[in-house]
Design a protein around this motif. Structure first.
Motif, short mmCIF file in Angstrom:
data_model
loop_
_atom_site.label_atom_id
_atom_site.label_comp_id
_atom_site.label_asym_id
_atom_site.label_seq_id
_atom_site.Cartn_x
_atom_site.Cartn_y
_atom_site.Cartn_z
N GLY A 1 155.85 25.01 2.24
CA GLY A 1 157.20 25.73 2.75
C GLY A 1 156.92 26.79 3.87
N LEU A 2 155.75 26.59 4.45
CA LEU A 2 155.53 27.59 5.46
C LEU A 2 155.31 27.02 7.11
CD1 LEU A 2 153.04 30.04 3.65
CD2 LEU A 2 155.52 30.28 3.99
N LEU A 3 155.86 27.60 8.03
CA LEU A 3 155.53 27.07 9.18
C LEU A 3 154.49 27.84 9.60
CD1 LEU A 3 158.66 25.91 9.09
CD2 LEU A 3 158.59 26.78 11.58
N VAL A 4 153.11 26.95 10.03
CA VAL A 4 151.87 27.61 10.42
C VAL A 4 151.35 27.01 11.76
CG1 VAL A 4 151.16 28.10 7.80
CG2 VAL A 4 150.68 25.78 9.00
N ASP A 5 150.59 28.12 12.12
CA ASP A 5 149.74 27.65 13.45
C ASP A 5 148.53 27.78 13.47
OD1 ASP A 5 149.06 28.00 16.22
OD2 ASP A 5 149.89 29.82 16.58
N ARG A 6 147.91 26.42 14.00
CA ARG A 6 146.58 26.31 14.13
C ARG A 6 146.05 25.90 15.45
NH1 ARG A 6 143.53 22.63 9.89
NH2 ARG A 6 141.69 23.75 10.98
N ALA A 7 146.96 26.43 16.55
CA ALA A 7 146.73 26.38 17.71
C ALA A 7 146.26 27.46 18.41
CB ALA A 7 147.83 25.41 18.43
N PHE A 8 147.12 28.41 18.44
CA PHE A 8 147.01 29.60 18.90
C PHE A 8 146.40 30.96 18.12
CE2 PHE A 8 150.56 27.27 20.69
CZ PHE A 8 150.01 27.04 22.29
N VAL A 9 145.53 30.46 17.55
CA VAL A 9 144.76 31.40 16.69
C VAL A 9 143.02 31.30 16.89
CG1 VAL A 9 146.36 31.18 14.70
CG2 VAL A 9 144.23 29.82 14.99
N GLU A 10 142.56 32.43 16.48
CA GLU A 10 141.21 32.50 16.96
C GLU A 10 140.43 31.54 15.88
OE1 GLU A 10 139.35 36.37 16.59
OE2 GLU A 10 140.76 36.93 18.31
N ASP A 11 139.35 30.63 16.21
CA ASP A 11 138.81 29.80 15.53
C ASP A 11 139.67 28.91 14.54
OD1 ASP A 11 136.80 28.51 14.07
OD2 ASP A 11 136.06 29.72 12.69
N ARG A 12 140.32 28.08 15.63
CA ARG A 12 141.32 27.08 14.83
C ARG A 12 140.89 26.21 14.03
NH1 ARG A 12 141.59 26.66 20.43
NH2 ARG A 12 141.03 24.61 21.40
N GLN A 13 139.64 26.11 14.08
CA GLN A 13 139.00 24.87 13.17
C GLN A 13 139.08 25.28 11.54
OE1 GLN A 13 137.82 21.84 13.87
NE2 GLN A 13 138.12 22.37 16.07
#
Length: 494
Positions: free
Chosen positions: A283-295
């Motif tokens: 139920g959350l919109l999440v970002d794994r692109a514009f973060v530190e250590d996206r892995q």
């Protein structure tokens, strides 16, 4: 946070403004963008002639107003090239094969659109030019662009939603500042395939292609040409090319694009995102692109409930808008605040009323099968009001995919038989009411018939999958007629 880009854009804009001075320019069409371009170019010292094939009273009135500003207007002939023309500026709807453009090609004269002119003029006063974040796609462009502008404003940035959204981009670029006189930080730019076709030098900060489905093929000539024009939005991107992971064609366009070194491909998905993606988790919109250590890391941006309305395709729009904003450096909190502040335009999955436990939804903007497919997917049990001008579309795939959700269907408009036949083939158990009328009371009758078919918990959904011009001036008028008929139902009950 992304700020203003200190580049040589101002120098280029100033040079472009000087370039137009004294140039003999022909502007094609007396529409909104044509008028804007003609006045802007004349203001820069160009010798402007506007040509239009019509000769109505309204067009003569526009011509008189332009003539008072020193602009020549030729009505009744939009095919021959005015003598001495050095550049043609076209309005978006004019087809590439138009005789005027053939004459220009024969004379070695370039044809460009108003977006190209705006791109050349940005920063013309020597100031740093506001970067462009661009949105295109078959459906959802306007909503996504408006969401993006809302997010940017929530971050404290001066911005405007411009382009195909209704505000002529040339006017905004020439102004360079908002109503307070402060220069824009960044622009949220909606671009149609027409506009992209005529904008060869466009190179934006970041761009998104939301989806691709057959549309405007009579203009482009083929699906391949249509997709290629959409893909132009990625050319020269500096930071991010945002694509739809559920639509491989958009990813293919990213792969084919010539971008600046370091520009990243960023996908959005309604599922859990992987690295370099935005998506949905619990139920959350999440970002794994514009973060530190996206892995390993993900950043919560907003709740699905912050999206209005939270239909699947609108959540996808929100993710695309968020991706572009994050590419510009906007913090997560601004994404949430911007989505909460956003109110969609009328006739886009708009909840009109609940009557006897039945929800009535106006999605008159769903004028093609791709948009209607997304609309139908948002509800579980539907009485569907559909029909109008099919524009060459077929409906078998749409009906087959939605058959299990249909409680019933009410068909209106000139090409309703095409939908009726698809229903007979793929949803034979679904009751169908075929309304053979096009008078002003037709929508009232359609709503009344839909009410008879609906049960508590159902949704009566106006998602026509067709254009409106057989019965209404535009999709807005069609949606207004639906909403009025629904309100009459509630009044009668009261």
């Amino acid at each position: 946070m992304g700020g203003r880009q200190v580049t040589t854009d101002g120098t280029r804009g100033a040079a472009a403004a000087q370039e137009f001075a004294g140039l003999r320019i022909t502007v094609a069409g007396l529409g909104v963008s044509g008028l804007s371009a003609a006045r802007a170019l004349a203001g820069l010292g160009a010798r402007v002639t506007v040509v239009d094939g019509g000769d109505s009273a309204a067009q003569r009135e526009k011509a008189e107003a332009l003539a008072a500003e020193g602009i020549t207007v030729r009505l009744g002939d939009a095919e021959s090239l005015p003598e001495g023309t050095e550049l043609v500026v076209t309005s978006p709807g004019w087809k590439p094969g138009s005789p005027l453009f053939a004459a220009a090609a024969a004379a070695g004269v370039d044809v460009v659109g108003d977006v190209e002119i705006a791109w050349r003029l940005r920063g013309r006063n020597g100031a740093s030019a506001a970067p462009w974040l661009a949105v295109t796609g078959t459906n959802g462009k306007t909503t996504t662009t408006q969401m993006l502008a809302s997010i940017l404003r929530a971050a404290g940035l001066r911005t405007a939603a411009v382009g195909n959204i209704g505000t002529p981009i040339v006017d905004v670029v020439l102004a360079g500042a908002d109503e307070s006189g402060e220069p824009y930080d960044v622009l949220a730019v909606e671009l149609s395939s027409y506009q992209l076709h005529w904008a060869p030098s466009l190179r934006v900060h970041s761009a998104a292609v939301l989806n691709l489905a057959p549309d405007h093929l009579d203009w482009h000539g083929s699906m391949e040409a249509y997709a290629a024009d959409k893909g132009r939005v990625y050319e020269g991107n500096r930071i991010a090319c945002v694509y739809n992971m559920a639509d491989k064609a958009t990813e293919d366009l990213v792969r084919e694009a010539d971008v600046e070194e370091g520009c990243r491909a960023v996908g959005f998905t309604l599922g859990a995102p992987g690295p370099s993606q935005l998506g949905v988790v619990d139920g959350l919109l999440v970002d794994r692109a514009f973060v530190e250590d996206r892995q390993k890391n993900a950043q919560e941006l907003a709740e699905v409930s912050d999206v209005n309305p939270p239909a699947p395709h609108n959540i996808a729009n929100a993710l695309a808008a968020a991706a572009l904003a994050r590419a510009y450096g906007v913090p997560a909190k601004a994404v949430r605040d911007g989505l909460r502040a956003f109110t969609p335009d009328a006739h886009r999955i708009a909840h009109v009323a609940d009557v006897d436990g039945v929800a009535y939804i106006d999605d008159s903007k769903a004028t093609n099968t791709h948009a209607t497919q997304a609309s139908l997917a948002a509800y579980e049990s539907i009485v569907w009001i559909a029909g109008g001008l099919a524009k060459g579309a077929t409906f078998d795939e749409l009906v087959a995919g939605a058959a299990g959700r249909l409680r019933g269907a009410v068909l209106i408009g000139a090409d309703r038989a095409l939908i009726r036949e698809a229903l007979a083939r793929h949803a034979p158990e679904v009751p169908v009411v075929d309304l053979d009328r096009t008078d002003t009371g037709a929508m009232r009758a359609a709503v009344a018939e839909a009410r008879k078919l609906a049960r508590p918990g159902d949704t009566v959904l106006l998602a026509p999958a067709c254009a409106s011009m057989d019965m209404f001036t535009n999709y807005n008028k069609r949606g207004d007629a639906f909403a009025e008929a629904v309100r009459e139902l509630g009044t009668a009950d009261g």
